[in-house]
Every structure is written in C-alpha cells, then in structure tokens.
Enzyme design. Structure first.
Site, short mmCIF file in Angstrom:
data_model
loop_
_atom_site.label_atom_id
_atom_site.label_comp_id
_atom_site.label_asym_id
_atom_site.label_seq_id
_atom_site.Cartn_x
_atom_site.Cartn_y
_atom_site.Cartn_z
N ASN A 149 1.77 14.13 -11.43
CA ASN A 149 1.14 13.27 -10.43
C ASN A 149 -0.30 13.08 -10.88
O ASN A 149 -0.98 14.04 -11.19
CB ASN A 149 1.20 13.97 -9.06
CG ASN A 149 0.21 13.41 -8.07
OD1 ASN A 149 -0.03 12.21 -8.04
ND2 ASN A 149 -0.38 14.27 -7.26
N GLY A 150 -0.78 11.83 -10.92
CA GLY A 150 -2.15 11.56 -11.35
C GLY A 150 -2.14 10.47 -12.40
O GLY A 150 -1.15 9.75 -12.55
N CYS B 38 2.30 9.81 -6.17
CA CYS B 38 3.52 10.51 -6.54
C CYS B 38 3.53 11.89 -5.90
O CYS B 38 2.48 12.45 -5.59
CB CYS B 38 3.66 10.69 -8.04
SG CYS B 38 3.53 9.17 -8.97
N LYS C 65 1.20 6.90 1.10
CA LYS C 65 0.30 7.43 2.12
C LYS C 65 -0.93 8.13 1.55
O LYS C 65 -2.02 8.01 2.07
CB LYS C 65 1.05 8.38 3.04
CG LYS C 65 0.19 8.82 4.20
CD LYS C 65 0.98 9.00 5.45
CE LYS C 65 0.07 9.22 6.62
NZ LYS C 65 -0.48 7.98 7.16
N HIS D 187 -18.51 -20.84 11.12
CA HIS D 187 -19.14 -20.91 9.79
C HIS D 187 -18.10 -21.08 8.68
O HIS D 187 -18.42 -20.87 7.51
CB HIS D 187 -20.00 -19.66 9.56
CG HIS D 187 -21.10 -19.53 10.56
ND1 HIS D 187 -22.17 -20.40 10.62
CD2 HIS D 187 -21.27 -18.66 11.59
CE1 HIS D 187 -22.95 -20.06 11.63
NE2 HIS D 187 -22.43 -19.00 12.23
N TRP E 185 5.13 6.60 -7.35
CA TRP E 185 4.46 5.36 -6.96
C TRP E 185 3.89 4.81 -8.26
O TRP E 185 2.97 5.39 -8.84
CB TRP E 185 3.33 5.66 -5.95
CG TRP E 185 2.66 4.43 -5.44
CD1 TRP E 185 3.08 3.63 -4.40
CD2 TRP E 185 1.43 3.86 -5.91
NE1 TRP E 185 2.20 2.60 -4.23
CE2 TRP E 185 1.19 2.71 -5.13
CE3 TRP E 185 0.53 4.17 -6.92
CZ2 TRP E 185 0.07 1.90 -5.32
CZ3 TRP E 185 -0.57 3.38 -7.12
CH2 TRP E 185 -0.80 2.25 -6.32
N LYS F 65 -3.04 -3.03 10.09
CA LYS F 65 -1.70 -2.52 10.50
C LYS F 65 -0.67 -3.64 10.36
O LYS F 65 0.43 -3.44 9.87
CB LYS F 65 -1.69 -2.04 11.96
CG LYS F 65 -2.42 -0.78 12.31
CD LYS F 65 -1.83 0.49 11.79
CE LYS F 65 -2.33 0.83 10.42
NZ LYS F 65 -3.46 1.73 10.33
N GLU G 162 0.10 -4.41 6.65
CA GLU G 162 0.82 -3.31 5.99
C GLU G 162 2.29 -3.27 6.31
O GLU G 162 3.11 -3.11 5.43
CB GLU G 162 0.26 -1.97 6.50
CG GLU G 162 -0.94 -1.46 5.83
CD GLU G 162 -1.26 -0.08 6.38
OE1 GLU G 162 -1.67 0.02 7.56
OE2 GLU G 162 -1.12 0.90 5.65
N GLU H 211 -8.85 -3.10 11.86
CA GLU H 211 -7.80 -2.09 11.81
C GLU H 211 -6.47 -2.67 12.31
O GLU H 211 -5.41 -2.45 11.71
CB GLU H 211 -8.23 -0.87 12.65
CG GLU H 211 -7.20 0.21 12.83
CD GLU H 211 -6.67 0.80 11.52
OE1 GLU H 211 -7.24 0.56 10.45
OE2 GLU H 211 -5.63 1.49 11.59
N ARG I 190 4.24 9.77 -0.44
CA ARG I 190 3.30 9.67 -1.56
C ARG I 190 3.74 8.62 -2.58
O ARG I 190 3.06 8.36 -3.56
CB ARG I 190 3.18 11.03 -2.28
CG ARG I 190 2.70 12.14 -1.38
CD ARG I 190 2.65 13.44 -2.14
NE ARG I 190 1.61 13.44 -3.14
CZ ARG I 190 0.37 13.84 -2.96
NH1 ARG I 190 0.01 14.29 -1.78
NH2 ARG I 190 -0.50 13.81 -3.94
C1 F6R Z 1 -3.61 2.37 6.49
C2 F6R Z 1 -3.84 3.61 5.80
C3 F6R Z 1 -4.74 3.60 4.63
C4 F6R Z 1 -5.54 4.91 4.57
C5 F6R Z 1 -6.35 4.98 3.27
C6 F6R Z 1 -7.22 6.21 3.21
O1 F6R Z 1 -2.72 2.51 7.56
O2 F6R Z 1 -3.30 4.63 6.15
O3 F6R Z 1 -5.58 2.51 4.63
O4 F6R Z 1 -6.37 4.99 5.67
O5 F6R Z 1 -5.49 4.97 2.18
O6 F6R Z 1 -6.44 7.36 3.34
P1 F6R Z 1 -7.08 8.73 3.80
O7 F6R Z 1 -7.49 8.59 5.20
O8 F6R Z 1 -6.01 9.74 3.58
O9 F6R Z 1 -8.27 8.95 2.90
#
Ligand code: F6R
Length: 604
Positions: free
Chosen positions: A97-98, A2, A599, A501, A73, A482, A485, A478, A27
């Site tokens: 927030n929290g 949030c 994010k 396997h 969120w 992507k 997501e 990775e 957020r």
């Molecule tokens: C994926 C992504 C997330 C962050 C994860 C950690 O694209 O962005 O998997 O990498 O939430 O976030 P940070 O790097 O801010 O600790």
C-alpha cells in the site's frame, strides 16, 4: 490507498483474512488478491470486489498457515487482474500500500523490465527483494537491503518461499498495525479489519521491520536492533462495523449522528465547562500564546475547517486561514500560529505531508482533530482531539464531519475562554446550546420522507447548483460534494452573491438550484438572489430555518429547527446529506463505494 491484511497461525486463517479484507474495501475496491501458504504458496486475484475473490476460494480454505491479501485503489496501472496484488517474483511475494516514487529508476537500474508482468510501481518491490535474496540467500537481509532503496510511501508484507516460517512487514508514511490473540498473529492497514479478533494493537513506526511467525512477532530497525513499541487497547468492537438493519452504511451513519455528537460532547464538556484538557496536556499553555490559526484538511474535512473559521474569528478573536492540504505552502510565516489539521482517518497523505513540513520547519504548534485513535496524524501533532463518531465505513463522510464541527466549535470557545474573551456565564450559555444539538438532529431525522420527496426536483437534470451565504456557504460546498460523490450528478456551489458575476448564465427553465436560507441578517440578501434564479426559470429547492420562508414555499422546502445562527451549519448539514443519499438511491448508484473513490486517501 489500498488495504492489506494478513494472518499467521493455525485456525481459520483464510476466512479471517477475507473477512478483514472486506472491512478494508473502503480503502479501495477495484481489484483484490490473496496469497495463501499451506504446503505450497497459491495466489488468487481478480478485478472487482472481495466477494468475487471469495467465490474463487470456496473449498480452498483449510490447513493453511498464513494468508495475506490486498484490496486495490489503482494509481499505477488500470484496475485489472495483472495489476492486482499480490505480486510474485521468483521466491518472493508481496502486497503493498503506498506509492514507490522511484520505481522506474529501480526498474532501469537493475534491468527488471524484461521480467515485469504488471503496470504497477509495487511489482518493483518483489523484484528488488528477490534480487537481493539471490545475492544474500537471507530473506531478512534481502528485505532490509531492498527497503533502503525505496522512495515514496509503503506498507509492505513479504513472503519468501525459501524461508516459509515467516512474513516480513514494514511501513513508511503508510499505516500498518500488528495484533495477536491466543491462536493467530495478524497485520493490517487498519484496526477495523481486526476488531473481530483482537482489541490490542501495535503500530509500526516509520521504517520499523516486523518479523512475524505462527506464534509471535518482533520488531526491529534496519540494523536488526530489537525495538519495543507500545500497544494500545481500543474499546471499538466488530459490531461497530456492522450494517445492522440499514440498507447502506451511509444511511446508518447519518442516523448515528445524534449518538456520535453526544459521545463527542461528553468528552469535550463537563459540568457546563468545555475541557481544555480534552485537546491535550499542554493546551492551556499553547492556546494562551496563539495569534493566528491555520486550518488544514481535504474534502469534507476541509469544509469543516471553512465553517470553523467563522467560529475562531468570533469566539477566539483570531485571524484564521483555511488551506486545502495539497495546496498548503509554507511561504507565509505568521508568528504564534496554531496549525489545526482536520482528518477523519488521520492518515490522509496530503494532510500528513503538510503537518510534517510544518514540523520540519518548526513553524508553530500543531493540533489535530481525528476520528481514529492512535492514527499517524494524532501521533504527529502536539495536541489532539479524538472525535467520537465511531467507525465510519461509507466512503462519503457524514457523522465524522458533524463531530468535527462540534469539536471545532468547542475548540473555538475554549481558546476564547483561555484568552479571557469568554466569561463563565457566557460559556454556560454556549454549552447549553451545544448540549441541545443531538435532540435537534434527532428531530430532523424523524422527518426524512419530505427530503426524499424533494429529490424529485433533480430528475432529468445533469447538474445542480447549491447557493448559500456566509457560514452556510461551506455547508453548501459539503452538500454538493456529497451529491457529486454518491450520485455522480454534477453539483456545484456558489456564494449566492456571486451568481450575478457569471454562474447565472447557467440557469435555464427547470434548472435545479438548492438554496440554503438562514433566518438572520442575510435573509433578505439571499432572498433577492433566490428571486434572480427563479425569474430565470430555476427549479428551486429550499432548506431553511425561517418559518416565513418555509410557509411561503411549503411544497419545495424543508424546515430546520435551529435558532442560533452559529449552530446553523451543524443542522443544515444533516438534510443535505439525506438529500444526496435519497437521490443517489433513486438512481441506483453504489452509495457506500462510489466509483473511483476510496475512504482513506494515503497517496499525495
Ligand atoms: C468526502 C470525504 C473526503 C474526505 C477526504 C479527507 O465525503 O470523505 O472528501 O473528507 O478524503 O479525508 P480525511 O478526513 O480522512 O482526512
């Protein structure tokens, strides 16, 4: 998670708060709300985005003294109007927030249930402050008494309509910053919301209480002792958060990578030397003493850790483990361990919790790789390096990941140098390869049409498998993250040797398999794995730096111009970002704000 943002003063309050709230949507973006005070308090809220809230506020923006707003969120309670913030109880209105972990206990203890209108943990804060306000008839006293009972994490802003000259704020294990300019006073979860109005910020420390009025703010502790906190100046500006001519932030951020990497390199390297001072004052002393590295991160940042394990083993000759932060346990103490936390935001609750536990148990020195100056993680760790990716807004991390990789690569070499494993001439050669990276990324970015064409292989399928070996396996992880997501396509990665396997059972005619093939000693092994899937009908998409493999598979492959195996991850990563992006675009998902995500993940 949030985001909260607020402003007090006399000019443009509501417009500025709404602007700030939009920049905080990374957020969380499932519902939004705002409390506005002019002559009386009015609250607007809705399920959905800030732009929907904005429509409700047309023509209601004048003559207001303060406003605070929230973008949510959902954790406790579904995304809905009733669960959206602000929450109002009696004289008191709050945004939070929290997570309040003991909200149920408080609800029961004071019998708030009868008056509860939402399913959230946050509403309990408004009840509790209101309860104490009725007892004490003093807003600050009520706020302090309520805070003492909260367990969990919080950044809170509260208003009491019996004392409308002020807003009170406080935070515990959740970020909250204050700022001012000549006209207004501001608070926010993140500086990005306020860059348009100020470049000077004050972070609240845990449990600090801020009293904000129309002209100024002060900070105090819960004994009402005034506190002095440093302010910091940023050179980021509001332009850093603008979309420019791009269709999505994610695309903009992918294309910014040559510059982000170049900026990061500039603060790591001077005159062919990697600067140990870039990681902090005591770096040499600390690097000299370490025997083991423990890397900690979540999601993409965890993947950066997985890649760097290979570099720490090779250049620093250290044993190394990589931990998903939420799974980190303290049961294996290895003497002289350096704990490295990787986090774009520097505010990820799982990562912070691991580092706090390490510090509490005095397990070893800590170093953070963060992309947010003055973030909580940076302030917690003994050493720190600030990657220069610039503000990353797209929820899917791209440029932050690439700059994490380059920083970890330089760190591995730097530790090796400190331990006298790397001499001046080897360092010079390694530095030269680093300096070439931005150019090579640019070259990949000049050839995006081909990548977009390759996404057609995914059409009609509900899953895709990525395979790779060794240092490219984390890049496959990775790449598939992507893809999941932003396109919601089920994408999974395997070390290619593992297929036989079990996962090979998944392959049927036409099933898409993305294969990363490095031009090194493992080439023949992975080519055999490729044959295994092809002979079962898989539809193969290849990313390779091997000319021969590329020439034999021109139609379904992409060539990456990199020769040094150790740098493969940095460059293989770029086309995979674009592959996910173009596929998501072709199916029309909300690329910058994918469903269910945020994010900055500030809950455990
Ligand atoms: C994926 C992504 C997330 C962050 C994860 C950690 O694209 O962005 O998997 O990498 O939430 O976030 P940070 O790097 O801010 O600790």
């Amino acid at each position: 998670m949030c985001g909260i943002v607020g402003a007090l003063g006399n000019k443009n309050i509501v417009n500025e708060v709404l602007y700030g709230l939009k920049t905080l949507e990374y957020r969380g973006y499932d519902s939004a709300g705002i409390a506005i005070y002019g002559k009386k308090l009015t609250i607007f809220k809705n399920k959905g985005r800030v732009k929907d809230l904005e429509k409700k506020l047309l023509n209601k923006k004048i003559n207001n003294k303060f406003a605070f707003a929230h973008t949510r969120w959902a954790t406790h309670g579904e995304p809905s109007k009733k669960n959206a913030h602000p929450h109002n109880v009696g004289a008191v209105t709050i945004v939070h927030n929290g997570i309040i972990e003991n909200y149920q206990e408080i609800k029961n203890k004071y019998e708030f249930s009868k008056f509860y209108t939402s399913d959230t943990d946050s509403e309990v804060i408004a009840h509790l402050i209101n309860f104490y306000f009725k007892k004490t008839t003093n807003f600050l006293d009520a706020f302090i008494l309520a805070l003492k009972e909260l367990k969990g994490s919080y950044a809170i802003a509260a208003f009491c309509n019996k004392e409308p000259d002020k807003v009170l704020v406080s935070s515990f294990n959740a970020p909250l910053i204050l700022a001012k300019n000549n006209v207004n006073i501001y608070f926010s979860s993140d500086i990005s919301a306020l860059l348009k109005f100020s470049n000077q910020f004050t972070y609240l420390k845990n449990k600090d209480i801020g009293i904000l009025n129309l002209n100024s703010f002060i900070l105090m502790n819960n004994k009402k002792r005034i506190l002095k906190r440093d302010t910091f100046l940023t050179n980021l500006s509001a332009e850093d958060t603008s979309l420019g001519n791009y269709e999505h932030y994610m695309l903009k951020e992918i294309f910014e990578q040559p510059l982000s990497v170049d900026n990061t390199i500039k603060s790591l390297i001077d005159k062919n030397k990697i600067l140990s001072s870039a990681f902090g004052e005591d770096s040499i002393k600390i690097f000299n003493n370490i025997n083991h590295i423990s890397l900690i991160g979540c999601g993409t940042s965890y993947h950066a850790g997985l890649v760097s394990k290979f570099w720490f083993q090779e250049y620093s000759n250290l044993t190394c483990e990589v931990n998903v932060a939420s799974e980190f346990t303290l049961n294996k103490k290895i003497k002289n361990t350096l704990f490295i936390a990787i986090s774009q935001s520097g505010e990820t609750a799982d990562t912070l919790s691991a580092i706090r536990n390490i510090k509490k148990s005095n397990l070893g020195n800590t170093l953070s790789i963060i992309n947010r100056e003055s973030s909580t993680l940076q302030r917690l760790t003994d050493l720190s390096f600030h990657t220069k990716a610039g503000v990353e807004i797209g929820v899917a991390s791209t440029k932050a990941f690439t700059t994490q990789l380059i920083s970890l690569y330089a760190l591995a070499i730097c530790i090796g140098k400190t331990k006298k494993l790397i001499n001046i001439s080897s360092e010079k050669k390694l530095v030269k390869t680093i300096l070439d990276i931005p150019k090579k990324i640019k070259k990949i970015l000049a050839n995006t049409n081909k990548i977009s064409t390759l996404t057609k292989h995914l059409n009609g399928y509900s899953a895709v498998i990525y395979i790779a070996r060794s240092i490219l396996y984390p890049i496959a992880l990775e790449g598939s993250l992507k893809m999941k997501e932003i396109s919601y396509l089920f994408a999974h990665s395997y070390p290619s040797g593992e297929l036989k396997h079990g996962p090979l059972a998944l392959i049927s005619k036409g099933f898409p398999v993305v294969c990363l093939i490095a031009n090194n000693g493992l080439k023949n092994k992975i080519l055999s794995n490729l044959k295994e899937v092809e002979s079962r009908g898989a539809n193969v998409i290849i990313f390779t730096n091997d000319k021969e493999v590329f020439n034999q598979n021109k139609k379904n492959s992409f060539f990456i111009d990199v020769k040094d195996s150790n740098l493969n991850p940095l460059l293989f990563n770029i086309p995979l970002q674009l592959f996910a992006y173009y596929y998501a675009k072709s199916i029309g998902t909300d690329i910058d704000k994918p469903r269910n995500l945020a994010k900055s993940v500030t809950v455990e």
